[in-house]
Design an enzyme around this catalytic site. Structure first.
Site, PDB file in Angstrom:
ATOM      1  N   HIS A 195       1.328  -1.686  -0.051  1.00  0.00           N
ATOM      2  CA  HIS A 195       0.138  -0.208  -0.032  1.00  0.00           C
ATOM      3  C   HIS A 195       0.675   1.164   0.376  1.00  0.00           C
ATOM      4  O   HIS A 195       0.571   1.867   0.840  1.00  0.00           O
ATOM      5  CB  HIS A 195      -1.360  -0.259   1.239  1.00  0.00           C
ATOM      6  CG  HIS A 195      -1.819  -1.105   1.069  1.00  0.00           C
ATOM      7  ND1 HIS A 195      -2.641  -1.459   0.646  1.00  0.00           N
ATOM      8  CD2 HIS A 195      -1.207  -2.152   2.203  1.00  0.00           C
ATOM      9  CE1 HIS A 195      -3.212  -2.923   0.805  1.00  0.00           C
ATOM     10  NE2 HIS A 195      -2.478  -3.603   1.929  1.00  0.00           N
ATOM     11  N   SER A 223      14.679  22.359 -15.853  1.00  0.00           N
ATOM     12  CA  SER A 223      13.000  22.676 -15.641  1.00  0.00           C
ATOM     13  C   SER A 223      13.780  24.204 -16.591  1.00  0.00           C
ATOM     14  O   SER A 223      14.569  25.128 -15.872  1.00  0.00           O
ATOM     15  CB  SER A 223      12.265  22.962 -14.404  1.00  0.00           C
ATOM     16  OG  SER A 223      11.738  24.214 -14.662  1.00  0.00           O
ATOM     17  N   LYS A 248      15.294  22.249 -10.542  1.00  0.00           N
ATOM     18  CA  LYS A 248      14.665  21.064 -10.909  1.00  0.00           C
ATOM     19  C   LYS A 248      15.633  19.820 -10.860  1.00  0.00           C
ATOM     20  O   LYS A 248      16.065  20.334 -12.228  1.00  0.00           O
ATOM     21  CB  LYS A 248      13.635  21.306 -11.142  1.00  0.00           C
ATOM     22  CG  LYS A 248      12.489  21.824 -11.381  1.00  0.00           C
ATOM     23  CD  LYS A 248      11.432  21.149  -9.993  1.00  0.00           C
ATOM     24  CE  LYS A 248      11.250  19.990  -9.841  1.00  0.00           C
ATOM     25  NZ  LYS A 248       9.910  20.720 -10.524  1.00  0.00           N
ATOM     26  N   GLU A 290       9.502   9.243 -16.654  1.00  0.00           N
ATOM     27  CA  GLU A 290       7.689   9.782 -16.882  1.00  0.00           C
ATOM     28  C   GLU A 290       7.462   9.362 -18.297  1.00  0.00           C
ATOM     29  O   GLU A 290       6.242   8.440 -18.502  1.00  0.00           O
ATOM     30  CB  GLU A 290       7.613  10.655 -16.649  1.00  0.00           C
ATOM     31  CG  GLU A 290       7.870  11.423 -15.495  1.00  0.00           C
ATOM     32  CD  GLU A 290       7.949  12.930 -15.162  1.00  0.00           C
ATOM     33  OE1 GLU A 290       7.041  13.271 -14.427  1.00  0.00           O
ATOM     34  OE2 GLU A 290       9.000  13.074 -16.330  1.00  0.00           O
TER      35      GLU A 290
END
Ligand code: ARG
Length: 460
Positions: free
Chosen positions: A157, A278, A284, A291
């Protein structure tokens, strides 16, 4: 002008829109090598069975080699009015060798031709993917061996469950990739029957030798029903199913990498080579490759769904709907291949932050199960009762803001008087992990043995 391949009964050529919707050359030109290979096998068989002359066959084979060279050399001009790869190759062959070219299409149809080309293509692609999956497994094995002792939290979980090793976690994906390879191998085994010679749908009256063409093309034998041969695409569906499952596995690892590389977790750091910055936030480092692997699984699943939907309403045998099988398959198999390459690159190059992993594994009462097991072993409590006692100890520790090993013996004995200070030996994460020696468990020795077993199997 009507089509010179099939336009005998037509007075006019197709409408411009008809030509656009009908043409597949924009994508099926990828089959050129398989198409020419299939045609050469068919041609040699026609000569051996006496259906065409040896001289014609020699000219055709030489001409097909010349066409192949033109395509490989980039000199070939693909023409949309010739619809597809089959007719583009044949038309060029006719330009190169003249009349003999017209004999190549004896005893075959584009229906069995395209099924053969596609099977050859899918088979080649499966072999390539299998190699990529083996590379992915090797990359994971290297990291697993290196981190057989590196402790991290295991989750259920996504809540801290029990400590495991990072090596064990890597090996989980080695197993998944192994099954993915098994699924592709199954698909390959089942697809390896040759449709060539099924002709349009009913077979042919020419005395062809389908066993011969099947053997030359590396198939186990010819398909056994001509209708089935030209009307089914289950070999693509099965391969895309395997691809969708494999892409799903990669997506899950990608998701873990995304989570692990957030500052909140800080378990791994991707290299500059697999991250992007970024344009507004200078701090970043975004895990774009992970992704994108996660997202590409959606494409692969979508492609499988598209093809299932294309096929589900088709009566036997061939319908032009089936021309739409190719783009979905190419898209899915390309996406999977790129995802595998990216994932192997990330796994090989990421750095592991052992300190963060260990610290996280020590938080969240991750050794509560070890405590319950100790109560069973040392005090003879039934497991259900031991579970209850441990729950009470966790609640107590939580209230005091300490971990389980931060409770004093006296505090523990308030809950269960039989507890002795021997209990502290099972509360550390190292002991926890070392004790999980059951077959398939996370103990470092198990992980090393699993790595050795897989290396033997992979032959590296
Ligand atoms: N380009 C076609 C395809 O990809 C080849 C088969 C055409 N057969 C036919 N009967 N029109 O499916």
């Amino acid at each position: 002008m009507s089509n010179k391949m099939w336009g005998g009964r037509f007075g006019e050529g197709p409408d411009r829109i008809m030509e656009e919707i009908n043409a597949s050359i924009g994508f099926d030109q990828r089959f050129f090598a398989q198409d020419i290979r299939g045609s050469k096998a068919h041609c040699r068989m026609l000569a051996e069975t006496g259906i065409i002359s040896r001289e014609d066959a020699d000219q055709i084979v030489a001409g097909l080699d010349a066409v192949l060279a033109e395509i490989e050399g980039g000199a070939f001009e693909f023409r949309r009015e010739l619809e597809d790869i089959h007719m583009n190759v044949e038309a060029r062959l006719a330009e190169l060798i003249g009349a003999a070219a017209g004999r190549l299409h004896t005893a075959r149809s584009r229906n069995d031709q395209v099924a053969t080309d596609f099977k050859l293509y899918v088979r080649d692609t499966i072999d390539h993917l299998d190699g990529q999956l083996a590379d992915f497994q090797r990359a994971l094995l290297d990291r697993a061996e290196e981190h057989a002792d590196t402790i991290m939290p295991g989750f259920t979980h996504l809540q801290t469950a029990q400590p495991v090793t990072f090596g064990h976690h890597c090996m989980a994906y080695v197993e998944m990739a192994g099954r993915d390879r098994g699924r592709f191998a199954d698909a390959r085994r089942r697809l390896n029957e040759c449709p060539l010679g099924a002709a349009a749908l009913a077979g042919t009256s020419f005395p062809i030798d389908r066993h011969r063409t099947a053997a030359e093309l590396g198939f186990d034998g010819p398909t056994r029903n001509s209708l089935d041969s030209v009307s089914d695409r289950d070999f693509v569906l099965e391969t895309l199913s395997a691809a969708a499952i494999c892409a799903t596995h990669l997506s899950r690892l990608a998701e873990e990498i995304v989570i692990w590389s957030t500052p909140g977790f800080d378990f791994v750091r991707l290299t500059d080579g697999f991250t992007t910055g970024s344009s507004i936030m200078p701090q970043k480092r975004n895990p774009d490759a992970a992704e994108l692997v996660r997202a590409k699984s959606g494409r692969v699943i979508g492609d499988l769904t598209s093809l299932l939907i294309v096929m589900k309403g088709l009566p036997l045998a061939y319908s032009k709907d089936m021309q739409e099988d190719k783009e979905a398959a190419f898209d899915a198999l390309d996406a999977l291949s790129l995802s595998l390459a990216a994932m192997t690159g990330m796994v090989t190059t990421l750095t592991v932050n052992e300190k963060s992993m260990r610290a996280a594994a020590s938080r969240g009462f991750s050794t509560a199960t070890d405590l319950a097991d100790w109560l069973v072993r040392a005090l003879g409590l039934p497991f259900r009762q031991a579970h209850h006692v441990t729950g009470a100890l966790v609640a107590k520790a939580e209230k005091r803001g300490v971990d389980l090993d931060g409770l004093t013996l006296a505090e523990m004995q308030e809950v269960e008087p039989g507890i002795t200070d021997e209990v502290y030996s099972v509360l550390g994460v190292d002991n926890s992990v070392a004790s999980r020696t059951s077959f398939g468990g996370t103990a470092p020795g198990n992980v090393r043995a699993a790595v050795r077993r897989w290396r033997d199997e992979l032959g590296s």
